[in-house]
Write a protein that holds these residues in place. Structure first.
Motif, PDB file in Angstrom:
ATOM      1  N   GLN A  22       0.824  -1.193   0.000  1.00 43.47           N
ATOM      2  CA  GLN A  22       0.000   0.000   0.000  1.00 43.47           C
ATOM      3  C   GLN A  22       0.866   1.254   0.000  1.00 43.47           C
ATOM      4  N   LYS A  23       0.435   2.251  -0.709  1.00 36.84           N
ATOM      5  CA  LYS A  23       1.188   3.504  -0.772  1.00 36.84           C
ATOM      6  C   LYS A  23       0.967   4.291   0.518  1.00 36.84           C
ATOM      7  N   PRO A  24       2.033   4.771   1.150  1.00 37.29           N
ATOM      8  CA  PRO A  24       1.868   5.509   2.399  1.00 37.29           C
ATOM      9  C   PRO A  24       1.190   6.850   2.164  1.00 37.29           C
ATOM     10  N   HIS A  25       0.582   7.350   3.225  1.00 43.61           N
ATOM     11  CA  HIS A  25      -0.056   8.666   3.181  1.00 43.61           C
ATOM     12  C   HIS A  25       0.625   9.562   4.210  1.00 43.61           C
ATOM     13  N   PRO A  26       0.731  10.867   4.002  1.00 43.16           N
ATOM     14  CA  PRO A  26       0.165  11.584   2.863  1.00 43.16           C
ATOM     15  C   PRO A  26       0.900  11.294   1.552  1.00 43.16           C
ATOM     16  N   GLU A  27       0.190  11.421   0.441  1.00 44.44           N
ATOM     17  CA  GLU A  27       0.771  11.087  -0.851  1.00 44.44           C
ATOM     18  C   GLU A  27       1.702  12.177  -1.369  1.00 44.44           C
ATOM     19  N   LYS A  28       1.547  13.396  -0.857  1.00 50.89           N
ATOM     20  CA  LYS A  28       2.387  14.482  -1.344  1.00 50.89           C
ATOM     21  C   LYS A  28       2.996  15.235  -0.174  1.00 50.89           C
ATOM     22  N   SER A  29       4.290  15.379  -0.223  1.00 49.04           N
ATOM     23  CA  SER A  29       5.020  16.106   0.808  1.00 49.04           C
ATOM     24  C   SER A  29       5.501  17.442   0.250  1.00 49.04           C
ATOM     25  N   GLY A  30       5.591  18.438   1.117  1.00 52.53           N
ATOM     26  CA  GLY A  30       6.128  19.724   0.691  1.00 52.53           C
ATOM     27  C   GLY A  30       7.634  19.790   0.851  1.00 52.53           C
ATOM     28  N   TYR A  31       8.250  18.661   1.290  1.00 51.76           N
ATOM     29  CA  TYR A  31       9.667  18.689   1.630  1.00 51.76           C
ATOM     30  C   TYR A  31      10.364  17.427   1.131  1.00 51.76           C
ATOM     31  N   LYS A  32      11.634  17.591   0.749  1.00 52.10           N
ATOM     32  CA  LYS A  32      12.428  16.453   0.287  1.00 52.10           C
ATOM     33  C   LYS A  32      13.707  16.245   1.080  1.00 52.10           C
ATOM     34  N   LEU A  33      14.025  17.183   1.976  1.00 47.37           N
ATOM     35  CA  LEU A  33      15.234  17.078   2.779  1.00 47.37           C
ATOM     36  C   LEU A  33      14.881  17.172   4.254  1.00 47.37           C
ATOM     37  N   ILE A  34      15.593  16.404   5.074  1.00 45.16           N
ATOM     38  CA  ILE A  34      15.379  16.461   6.516  1.00 45.16           C
ATOM     39  C   ILE A  34      16.726  16.417   7.224  1.00 45.16           C
ATOM     40  N   ALA A  35      16.879  17.288   8.201  1.00 46.48           N
ATOM     41  CA  ALA A  35      18.091  17.323   9.029  1.00 46.48           C
ATOM     42  C   ALA A  35      17.702  16.957  10.456  1.00 46.48           C
ATOM     43  N   PHE A  36      18.698  16.605  11.257  1.00 45.03           N
ATOM     44  CA  PHE A  36      18.438  16.141  12.626  1.00 45.03           C
ATOM     45  C   PHE A  36      19.246  16.953  13.626  1.00 45.03           C
ATOM     46  N   LEU A  37      18.589  17.330  14.732  1.00 48.27           N
ATOM     47  CA  LEU A  37      19.244  18.028  15.840  1.00 48.27           C
ATOM     48  C   LEU A  37      18.864  17.325  17.131  1.00 48.27           C
ATOM     49  N   ASP A  38      19.862  16.811  17.850  1.00 46.23           N
ATOM     50  CA  ASP A  38      19.636  16.107  19.112  1.00 46.23           C
ATOM     51  C   ASP A  38      19.802  17.089  20.263  1.00 46.23           C
ATOM     52  N   SER A  39      18.679  17.498  20.875  1.00 44.58           N
ATOM     53  CA  SER A  39      18.706  18.471  21.965  1.00 44.58           C
ATOM     54  C   SER A  39      18.374  17.842  23.313  1.00 44.58           C
ATOM     55  N   ARG A  40      18.447  16.519  23.409  1.00 42.18           N
ATOM     56  CA  ARG A  40      18.191  15.855  24.685  1.00 42.18           C
ATOM     57  C   ARG A  40      19.243  16.265  25.716  1.00 42.18           C
ATOM     58  N   GLN A  41      18.832  16.395  26.966  1.00 34.65           N
ATOM     59  CA  GLN A  41      19.787  16.722  28.019  1.00 34.65           C
ATOM     60  C   GLN A  41      20.807  15.606  28.179  1.00 34.65           C
ATOM     61  N   ASP A  42      20.345  14.355  28.066  1.00 37.67           N
ATOM     62  CA  ASP A  42      21.239  13.203  28.168  1.00 37.67           C
ATOM     63  C   ASP A  42      21.164  12.428  26.858  1.00 37.67           C
TER      64      ASP A  42
END
Length: 319
Positions: A22-42
């Motif tokens: 099955q095709k995942p939803h949503p079918e259309k995203s407004g974004y193609k890049l994702i970055a990560f920031l780890d702000s956990r105290q530990d």
């Protein structure tokens, strides 16, 4: 202490229909890049847990790097018709304090869109995963956290950056401090005397109830409110806090506990009724039914909603 790494953040496999995925939803995203920031105290671990009855706690650690795991989730929702925007996934909290039986895992994150050389908040996640153990504890926690993150990203990437506030990267790194500067309770040492029905009243320092405080012979407090809507702490419905003689006290089902301001946060130590409930005002995700626990906890007040974040559980303190 033994360690175990796990890919807590990954896209959940969806069921197949007629042999076709099955095709995942949503079918259309407004974004193609994702970055990560780890702000956990530990950032060293999620928590320590006895994966078998009577065993020593095992340290559970996020498998790194995390960004490819998030990219896999995003890619499942993108195709040639998707937008070319970029988002930043900030992990603010992912932890639990309990080392056995039921755990209360706090998961908090914010998704930002890159805009005008800054970051605009798209969506926030703040939930509690209540998971029983030790049988199947780790897969249950992984499934619940994966599902929460997957759904969170899916909801966020269809949103356009509408907030007029644009943060710098440094602002995002210190977003908790930025937000706390807007809350009166976090910027005063002279708390308004009175009774607070909820966290919003307390954080804004606007007492909204009338009542009387009396001290018993053992110096414990008894409170009488001039309203039939509210009861003593042991009742089903109690107020959030009291400020008496300049000292703020938080209220649980078991009494009044002085709040300690340490650095930029409020803490207390006290007894809690921590039975899991789908009707929790904080939107708890309940993996299984939990038993009430009247033991003493070390607790952080979540500045965003007043939720009690367990920092040290009774069994952890005893080891």
């Amino acid at each position: 202490m033994p360690e175990r790494h796990h890919s807590f953040f990954r896209r959940e496999q969806r069921p197949r229909s007629n042999g076709r995925r099955q095709k995942p939803h949503p079918e259309k995203s407004g974004y193609k890049l994702i970055a990560f920031l780890d702000s956990r105290q530990d950032t060293s671990c999620v928590g320590n847990y006895s994966l078998e009855q009577g065993a020593k706690p095992t340290k559970l650690i996020l498998k790194t790097p995390i960004q490819p795991q998030l990219e896999a989730i995003l890619n499942a929702y993108t195709d040639a018709s998707s937008g070319f925007g970029a988002v930043l996934f900030q992990l603010k909290r992912f932890s639990f304090a309990e080392t056995q039986r039921t755990t209360y895992t706090y998961l908090s994150a914010t998704l930002y869109a890159l805009k005008d050389n800054g970051y605009v908040s798209l969506l926030s996640l703040d939930t509690t995963l209540v998971i029983d153990g030790p049988v199947n504890f780790q897969p249950a926690l992984a499934y619940a956290s994966n599902a929460a993150v997957n759904n969170f990203i899916a909801r966020g990437i269809v949103l356009a950056p509408a907030d007029h506030v644009v943060y710098s990267y440094d602002d995002v790194r210190h977003i908790d401090s930025v937000q706390k500067r807007k809350l009166k309770a976090y910027n005063t040492s002279a708390y308004a005397e009175g009774f607070y029905s909820n966290y919003n009243a307390f954080k804004n320092q606007t007492p909204d109830l009338q009542g009387v405080v009396k001290l018993r012979s053992d110096s414990s407090m008894t409170v009488t409110l001039h309203s039939t809507e509210w009861t003593e702490p042991r009742g089903k419905k109690h107020i959030f806090a009291v400020v008496y003689r300049g000292v703020p006290y938080v209220v649980t089902h078991f009494g009044y506990y002085p709040l300690e301001k340490v650095g930029d946060d409020f803490y207390f130590s006290g007894h809690l009724n921590v039975a899991g409930s789908a009707q929790s005002p904080f939107g708890l995700f309940t993996g299984n039914k939990a038993d009430a626990d009247k033991s003493n906890y070390r607790v952080l007040i979540d500045y965003t909603n007043g939720e009690f974040i367990h920092l040290k559980a009774p069994e952890a303190a005893a080891q």
